[in-house]
Design an enzyme around this catalytic site. Structure first.
Site, short mmCIF file in Angstrom:
data_model
loop_
_atom_site.label_atom_id
_atom_site.label_comp_id
_atom_site.label_asym_id
_atom_site.label_seq_id
_atom_site.Cartn_x
_atom_site.Cartn_y
_atom_site.Cartn_z
N GLU A 179 -0.46 4.78 -0.58
CA GLU A 179 -1.22 6.02 -0.79
C GLU A 179 -0.32 7.24 -0.69
O GLU A 179 0.49 7.34 0.24
CB GLU A 179 -2.33 6.17 0.26
N LYS A 224 -2.20 0.30 -25.03
CA LYS A 224 -2.60 0.20 -26.44
C LYS A 224 -1.32 0.19 -27.30
O LYS A 224 -0.54 -0.73 -27.19
CB LYS A 224 -3.55 1.35 -26.78
N ASP A 284 -6.29 13.45 -25.38
CA ASP A 284 -6.33 12.05 -24.92
C ASP A 284 -5.76 11.21 -26.05
O ASP A 284 -6.45 10.91 -27.02
CB ASP A 284 -7.78 11.66 -24.61
N TYR A 301 0.86 -1.19 0.00
CA TYR A 301 0.00 0.00 0.00
C TYR A 301 0.88 1.23 0.00
O TYR A 301 1.79 1.35 0.82
CB TYR A 301 -0.90 0.03 1.24
N THR A 356 -3.65 5.99 -22.08
CA THR A 356 -3.55 4.67 -21.47
C THR A 356 -2.16 4.14 -21.81
O THR A 356 -1.47 4.68 -22.67
CB THR A 356 -4.63 3.71 -22.00
N ARG A 382 -2.05 -2.69 -18.50
CA ARG A 382 -3.23 -1.83 -18.42
C ARG A 382 -2.91 -0.74 -17.40
O ARG A 382 -2.39 -1.01 -16.33
CB ARG A 382 -4.45 -2.63 -17.98
N1 DSN Z 1 -11.85 0.46 -24.92
C1 DSN Z 1 -11.00 1.43 -25.56
C2 DSN Z 1 -11.01 1.26 -27.03
O1 DSN Z 1 -11.23 0.16 -27.47
O2 DSN Z 1 -10.78 2.21 -27.75
C3 DSN Z 1 -11.34 2.82 -25.19
O3 DSN Z 1 -11.71 2.89 -23.87
#
Ligand code: DSN
Length: 440
Positions: A53, A225, A196, A51, A222, A231
């Site tokens: 925080e 990707k 984003d 933990y 994110t 993730r």
């Molecule tokens: N789930 C993602 C996507 O497939 O683009 C976006 O949140």
């Protein structure tokens, strides 16, 4: 995974089956990828037990010397890679990252302006069913002629609506984004520009897409990707952002904790750090370039087979196919393609009259298959497989206005697809191609 096998054979079995599934299919969900073994080892490390925080050097729990070092390393690597003065690596995923930005910058009811979900925007960009649309006022711009961004129209709308945050960066937009123009619009309005870049981070790092860093105040992404990490997500504040509001880092930290989250996932933070190190290599740049080359060839080939690509092609890693011309519903197509060993998602297309669960298009991308080492030659083969698979379901459209008829047809078509031997044969061909391109 000998311990898992012994302790919980059921979960072990499911993990093994998923490993096999990932190996045997063409993973073409535009937002998915395969992480390296190093990233997965880090995710499975003892860091999951802690933990922490707070933030490095200011934690609410003891025993965080190592967690501090891990998080500081992740921050430093991200700052260097993107050229930003501040980064927060704690958001658990993309939606919490975007929510944290709104929480930090807006008062209840203040306004955000992003691309509509139906045109390729994201739920967290102000959709009425999500937190961003519920607690804040949201207005949406649309795509213009040719299904591309119309910057003049966006500027006109932004000047009229005067949002506090203008959002760019999308989830189903196949073209390049002119972040410079967006920056100019935000400056005219006097609002924050939030980019984003979740989908295109890896392309930005590889120099295949303009970076938003000189133009935006805040950048969210994110990490799983095109970046090919675990993730997770990051929020970055740019020099321009710090100049507009030097308190942004503090406000974002307070938004993360106590605002929205509790303890950070240190194993995830460490795995992000590993992914950032990998992304800084020359090899990663080659990878990013190949993603785009592959998508371009795939687009060309699919158009030869008569597929209607939204915006007429792609500049990035993703393609959006409007299947109305083929008289096939997007969801039916996605089911048929999965039967053939090609995995993607059905997706709305501009001007879609169908509800989201029965959208008229499919979205596909090249990041994961490029990680496996596939190149232009394979893209040509894959395009021919799309053609063969979709021929099997041509004519399987669904009505937009008759729920009962839609349900009946859906069931009948699904049964037909399940029994289709041509699709099963195709899946075998796909599997044998996949066997030549092992997972990392
Ligand atoms: N789930 C993602 C996507 O497939 O683009 C976006 O949140």
């Amino acid at each position: 995974m000998k311990n898992l096998k012994k302790i919980d054979p059921q979960i072990y079995e499911l993990v093994k089956r998923e490993e096999k599934r990932q190996h045997d299919v063409l993973e073409m969900i535009a937002s998915e990828n395969y992480t390296s073994q190093a990233v997965m080892e880090t995710l499975g490390s003892v860091l999951t037990n802690k933990y922490s925080e707070g933030f490095p050097g200011k934690r609410y729990y003891q025993g965080n010397e190592i967690a501090d070092a891990v998080e500081a390393l992740a921050q430093e690597r991200a700052k260097k890679l993107f050229g930003v003065p501040y980064v927060n690596v704690q958001p658990l995923s993309g939606s919490p990252a975007n929510s944290a930005v709104y929480f930090a910058v807006l008062q209840n009811g203040e306004k955000i302006m992003g691309l509509s979900l139906a045109m390729g925007g994201h739920i967290t960009h102000g959709h009425k069913l999500g937190l961003s649309g519920r607690f804040f006022t949201s207005v949406h711009y649309e795509l213009g002629k040719g299904d591309v961004l119309d910057y003049d129209a966006i500027e006109k709308m932004a000047l009229k609506e005067k949002p506090q945050i203008l959002i760019c960066g999308y989830t189903a937009y196949p073209r390049k984004i002119n972040f410079k123009r967006f920056g100019e619009i935000a400056d005219k309005v006097g609002c924050y520009l939030m980019a984003d870049v979740s989908h295109i981070t890896g392309l930005i790092i590889a120099g295949e897409h303009l970076s938003p860093v000189p133009y935006a105040h805040i950048v969210t992404t994110t990490t799983h990707k095109t970046l090919r990490g675990p993730r997770g997500a990051m929020i970055m504040v740019t020099e321009k952002g710090l100049k507009k509001n030097p308190d942004l880092p503090k406000k974002l930290e307070t938004a993360i904790i106590p605002g929205l989250q509790g303890g950070p996932h240190d194993n995830q933070t460490a795995a992000i750090a590993v992914a950032l190190q990998e992304a800084g290599s020359a090899k990663f740049k080659t990878y990013g370039k190949q993603i785009v080359k592959n998508a371009a060839v795939l687009a060309q080939e699919l158009m030869k087979y008569g597929f209607d690509l939204v915006s007429g092609g792609t500049d990035n890693h993703l393609l959006l196919i409007d299947l109305r011309g083929k008289n096939v519903n997007g969801r039916i197509a996605a089911i048929a393609l999965e039967k053939a060993g090609i995995v993607l998602n059905y997706n709305g297309v501009p001007g879609d009259m169908m509800p989201p669960l029965y959208a008229s298009g499919i979205r596909l991308g090249t990041p994961a298959i490029t990680t496996r080492g596939m190149k232009e030659k394979e893209m040509k083969k894959i395009a021919s497989w799309y053609d063969r698979a979709i021929r099997e379901v041509e004519g399987m459209s669904l009505p937009s206005d008759d729920k009962i008829k839609r349900a009946v047809l859906m069931k009948a078509y699904t049964v037909q697809i399940e029994k289709n031997n041509n699709l099963k044969a195709l899946a075998k061909e796909v599997k044998s191609l996949c066997a030549k391109f092992p997972l990392p």
